[in-house]
Design an enzyme around this catalytic site. Sequence first.
Site, PDB file in Angstrom:
ATOM      1  CE  LYS A 160      32.462  29.805  42.782  1.00 43.13           C
ATOM      2  NZ  LYS A 160      33.717  29.835  43.554  1.00 43.13           N
ATOM      3  NE  ARG A 161      37.862  36.850  37.004  1.00 45.23           N
ATOM      4  CZ  ARG A 161      37.992  37.055  38.300  1.00 45.23           C
ATOM      5  NH1 ARG A 161      37.088  36.590  39.134  1.00 45.23           N
ATOM      6  NH2 ARG A 161      39.015  37.737  38.778  1.00 45.23           N
TER       7      ARG A 161
END
Length: 311
Positions: free
Chosen positions: A106-107
């Site tokens: 979830k960057r």
Amino acid sequence: MSLDRLIEAIVEKQNPTVAGLDPKLGYIPSFIKEEAYARYGKNLEGAAAALLEYNRRLIDALCDVVPAVKPQCAYYEMYGWPGMRALQETISYAKEKGLFVITDGKRNDIGATMEAYAAAHLGLTEVEGESLCAFGGDALTVNGYLGTDGIRPVWEVCSRWDKGMFVLVKTSNESSGELQNQELEGGETIYATMGQLCEQWGEHLPGRYGYSGVGAVVGATYPQQLQELRKSLPHTFFLVPGYGAQGGGAADVAWGFDANGLGAVVNSSRAILCAWQKEQCRAEDFAQAARREAERMRDDIVRHVGAIRLP
């Protein structure tokens, strides 16, 4: 395109699911932990060694059943550098066994920072003229909240190295609607707007089977929105969390699929990882219990979706 390979693996195995490798020490049988602690000590390195051995045995048991695995970075990062090494070795081992790897990180950031995330998890890292693979996943989950500035660096790496991404659109958690369900001017919800952006970003990563390399995370816990988004996002492949432990069932996730049984891959983590505890079987049989749960999940979903075929 990377997600084409996932689609082909789903069709080959007739299984639209992904096993989440989100290990906690409490999930791991004592005999694995004791062996790791005897070798490295009860410390971060010992814990990471236990995680890696657990993952390897799970992968051995699952690799001919599921098309993909999804390690969640947080469960490795919490053990410091030994944990991150365990993540890299888990990804490498899964790929050796022919599995597609979705790295759940979830960057999100912009510019050079997002380029660094993309290079780390999907591409290559340059060291004094040498190009080296840091983690080597096939796809990465990303947060699109910063807009195109945060996504462009990822699609550029995906285009260069044949990788894919899944953008958070309508997540499975209970409070997701606090922001994602809010309506913008004109009545469009934030999640629907993010979905349309995925369609636009996906034009840069076209695929062979109608789906682009820019996928969307859409939770099983919101079947109405899943149905809505499947209709409005014809070129966006879905990663569907929330099946099983979070309450989503096969009838719920079925809304994410198209007429060919494609369009989505459904994640299960805890139910697979902890199947041996639920069955109360011997700890030594934990991997086979995971396999049985993965087969049960596959059969449950395919009963609702039907045969899976390429268009």
